[in-house]
Scaffold this motif. Structure first.
Motif, short mmCIF file in Angstrom:
data_model
loop_
_atom_site.label_atom_id
_atom_site.label_comp_id
_atom_site.label_asym_id
_atom_site.label_seq_id
_atom_site.Cartn_x
_atom_site.Cartn_y
_atom_site.Cartn_z
N ILE A 190 19.20 1.84 21.75
CA ILE A 190 18.29 2.55 22.67
C ILE A 190 17.75 3.82 22.02
O ILE A 190 16.71 4.35 22.43
CB ILE A 190 19.01 2.88 24.00
N MET A 191 18.42 4.28 20.98
CA MET A 191 17.96 5.49 20.29
C MET A 191 16.55 5.33 19.74
O MET A 191 15.81 6.30 19.61
CB MET A 191 18.92 5.85 19.15
N ARG A 192 16.15 4.11 19.45
CA ARG A 192 14.81 3.89 18.90
C ARG A 192 13.72 4.22 19.92
O ARG A 192 12.56 4.42 19.54
CB ARG A 192 14.67 2.44 18.44
N LEU A 193 14.05 4.28 21.18
CA LEU A 193 13.06 4.58 22.22
C LEU A 193 13.17 5.99 22.77
O LEU A 193 12.22 6.48 23.39
CB LEU A 193 13.21 3.58 23.38
N VAL A 194 14.30 6.66 22.54
CA VAL A 194 14.51 7.97 23.18
C VAL A 194 14.65 9.12 22.19
O VAL A 194 14.67 10.29 22.59
CB VAL A 194 15.76 7.93 24.10
N CYS A 195 14.72 8.81 20.91
CA CYS A 195 14.93 9.85 19.89
C CYS A 195 13.57 10.35 19.39
O CYS A 195 12.88 9.67 18.63
CB CYS A 195 15.75 9.29 18.74
N ARG A 196 13.17 11.53 19.82
CA ARG A 196 11.81 12.02 19.57
C ARG A 196 11.47 12.16 18.08
O ARG A 196 10.37 11.77 17.66
CB ARG A 196 11.61 13.35 20.31
N GLY A 212 0.80 -1.21 0.00
CA GLY A 212 0.00 0.00 0.00
C GLY A 212 0.83 1.26 0.00
O GLY A 212 2.05 1.23 -0.11
N SER A 213 0.15 2.39 0.14
CA SER A 213 0.79 3.69 -0.07
C SER A 213 1.51 4.25 1.15
O SER A 213 2.31 5.16 1.04
CB SER A 213 -0.25 4.71 -0.54
N GLY A 214 1.22 3.75 2.35
CA GLY A 214 1.86 4.31 3.54
C GLY A 214 1.67 3.42 4.75
O GLY A 214 0.90 2.45 4.72
N THR A 215 2.36 3.76 5.83
CA THR A 215 2.29 2.95 7.05
C THR A 215 1.31 3.51 8.07
O THR A 215 0.82 2.79 8.93
CB THR A 215 3.67 2.87 7.73
N THR A 216 1.05 4.81 8.00
CA THR A 216 0.18 5.53 8.94
C THR A 216 0.58 5.32 10.39
O THR A 216 -0.26 5.33 11.29
CB THR A 216 -1.31 5.15 8.76
N GLY A 217 1.88 5.16 10.64
CA GLY A 217 2.30 4.97 12.02
C GLY A 217 3.79 5.16 12.22
O GLY A 217 4.58 5.15 11.28
N SER A 218 4.16 5.32 13.47
CA SER A 218 5.55 5.48 13.86
C SER A 218 6.29 4.15 13.80
O SER A 218 5.69 3.08 13.93
CB SER A 218 5.62 6.04 15.29
N ARG A 219 7.61 4.22 13.68
CA ARG A 219 8.43 3.02 13.67
C ARG A 219 8.28 2.20 14.95
O ARG A 219 8.43 0.97 14.92
CB ARG A 219 9.91 3.39 13.48
N VAL A 220 8.01 2.84 16.09
CA VAL A 220 7.92 2.10 17.35
C VAL A 220 6.52 1.53 17.58
O VAL A 220 6.29 0.81 18.56
CB VAL A 220 8.33 2.98 18.56
N LEU A 221 5.59 1.85 16.69
CA LEU A 221 4.24 1.28 16.80
C LEU A 221 3.99 0.37 15.60
O LEU A 221 4.58 -0.68 15.49
CB LEU A 221 3.21 2.41 16.91
N ASN A 222 3.14 0.80 14.67
CA ASN A 222 2.81 -0.06 13.53
C ASN A 222 3.60 0.27 12.27
O ASN A 222 3.31 -0.26 11.21
CB ASN A 222 1.31 0.05 13.21
N GLY A 223 4.60 1.15 12.38
CA GLY A 223 5.24 1.68 11.18
C GLY A 223 6.50 0.98 10.74
O GLY A 223 7.21 1.50 9.87
N THR A 224 6.83 -0.17 11.31
CA THR A 224 8.00 -0.92 10.84
C THR A 224 7.53 -2.10 10.00
O THR A 224 6.96 -3.06 10.53
CB THR A 224 8.87 -1.40 12.00
N TYR A 225 7.77 -2.01 8.69
CA TYR A 225 7.45 -3.10 7.78
C TYR A 225 8.75 -3.84 7.44
O TYR A 225 9.85 -3.39 7.78
CB TYR A 225 6.82 -2.56 6.49
N GLN A 226 8.60 -4.94 6.75
CA GLN A 226 9.78 -5.70 6.35
C GLN A 226 10.76 -4.84 5.56
O GLN A 226 11.98 -4.96 5.71
CB GLN A 226 9.36 -6.92 5.53
N GLY A 227 10.22 -3.95 4.74
CA GLY A 227 11.08 -3.10 3.92
C GLY A 227 11.95 -2.16 4.73
O GLY A 227 13.08 -1.85 4.32
N HIS A 228 11.47 -1.70 5.88
CA HIS A 228 12.29 -0.82 6.72
C HIS A 228 13.50 -1.56 7.27
O HIS A 228 14.61 -1.02 7.31
CB HIS A 228 11.45 -0.25 7.86
N LYS A 229 13.27 -2.81 7.68
CA LYS A 229 14.39 -3.61 8.18
C LYS A 229 15.37 -3.94 7.05
O LYS A 229 16.59 -3.91 7.25
CB LYS A 229 13.88 -4.90 8.83
#
Length: 400
Positions: A263-269, A76-93
């Motif tokens: 840890i940056m994935r949890l603290v980097c705003r 689809g066209s977008g993730t509609t979410g942050s990386r720490v919630l629903n926004g990490t797809y296989q392609g991001h990894k």
């Protein structure tokens, strides 16, 4: 009521004065059709592109486009979410894996823009009570990262190793210190003496971040940037980069070997509170990055283009930002903003697009035309570019 826009009155007046001369607004160009990495239709005319940062010409690569189309169909066209919630797809990894392989580093974080990468990393690791020591000509995103993190900013004279060393020696020995450098500075296209700067930084107990936005892909044996070319990549704590230059899409990243980096994935705003890149974008980025690993022939051709254009412009009598070509950026210095705008317009009428850069974005208050070469420019196109510069320069009176 105080008009909050009044602070912009001097700029508004400068713009109105410039446009009153009859020149085209240089910051309102519309590309009606993009034909290739080096050619577009602008104002109904076929135009050579010499100001796009598309250094390796990946925007029309068949494999890159196919990867984007496939991801668009599947995810689809977008993730509609942050990386720490629903926004990490296989392609991001997969994109982060490609970056780790490209740089031979342990960790990689992908941001939604290169601006956010600097904003996020700098503001998170350097906070109140810490010091960020930076080149005075640093990019706006670097300065903004310092402000957001509330660190103390210590600026030093551009590319001056002695000035950097003196600033570092004045700081408390036990204070947190981050030295922020750029491999290639985007206005003049000049390269930093990273080897010497990193040495004095480490001697002072500082961590080092290098922004390789304008060098990734074509500088260094493997295209890893100036730090690789100068043999000091292993001494860099953080490398920042962007997908909007050599990679040919949009996004930003940071790679690092620091053992606590995740840890940056949890603290980097700017990472936590931003929607992640669309699947089609990370798919194009990952594909492009992996192809850049094998781009030695394109890198060699880009360097040849840079040498030919630099020498040709200098021989025509133009004042350039560097004595020798140091990158894919060649800055042509203009006498002032008005003549710079006239020259920009004359080049556009000749069928050549470049960037008009003005104060305060430029160093030392200069106005310049910034030329960004592409590995897809043919040697014949470089010759055409020189001919158009000569005709426009004589018409405006920049050269005789």
């Amino acid at each position: 009521m105080t008009d909050l826009f009044s602070k912009f009155d001097p700029l508004i007046q400068q713009r109105e004065t410039l446009l009153a001369t009859g020149v085209t607004d240089p910051y309102n160009l519309v590309m009606e059709k993009v034909i290739s990495p080096t050619v577009a239709i602008c104002n109904g005319r076929e135009t050579i592109l010499l100001g796009t940062y598309n250094y390796m010409g990946m925007t029309f690569d068949e494999d890159v486009i196919a990867a984007g189309k496939d991801a668009l169909d599947k995810f689809g066209s977008g993730t509609t979410g942050s990386r720490v919630l629903n926004g990490t797809y296989q392609g991001h990894k997969e994109c982060e894996d490609a970056l780790k392989e490209f740089y031979a580093m342990d960790h990689a974080m992908v941001f939604s823009t290169g601006y956010q990468a600097n904003l996020g990393i700098i503001s998170t690791i350097a906070g109140k009570g810490d010091y960020v020591i930076l080149d005075i000509d640093s990019h706006a995103s670097i300065y903004d990262g310092c402000k957001m993190g509330d660190a103390e900013i210590v600026a030093f004279r551009h590319n001056d190793v002695d000035a950097l060393e003196k600033r570092l020696k004045r700081l408390p020995a036990d204070a947190g210190k981050l030295v922020v450098l750029e491999g290639v500075y985007s206005m003049l296209g000049d390269v930093a003496p990273l080897k010497e700067m990193i040495r004095v930084s480490k001697e002072a107990g500082a961590m080092v971040l290098v922004d390789e936005a304008h060098s990734m892909g074509f500088i260094g044996e493997n295209g890893r940037g100036v730090a690789e070319a100068q043999g000091v990549l292993d001494d860099v704590d953080f490398v920042i980069g962007t997908f909007s230059k050599s990679v040919g899409t949009v996004g930003g990243f940071c790679v690092s070997n620091h053992p606590k980096f995740e840890i940056m994935r949890l603290v980097c705003r700017p990472y936590v509170f931003t929607a992640s890149l669309p699947p089609s974008v990370v798919a194009t980025a990952a594909t492009s990055i992996r192809k850049l690993m094998h781009g030695s022939n394109k890198r060699a051709h880009l360097w040849e283009n840079s040498k030919v254009l630099h020498k040709g412009l200098r021989d025509l009598g133009f004042q350039l930002g560097t004595d020798e070509p140091q990158s894919a950026i060649i800055a042509v210095i203009m006498p002032d903003l008005e003549q710079g705008a006239m020259m920009w317009e004359a080049l556009l009428e000749e069928g050549l697009y470049v960037n008009l850069a003005r104060p305060p974005a430029t160093p030392a208050g200069m106005t310049l035309l910034r030329c960004s070469l592409c590995a897809e420019h043919s040697i014949d196109q470089v010759g055409e570019i020189l001919g158009r510069f000569e005709r426009a320069g004589k018409r405006v009176g920049i050269i005789s």
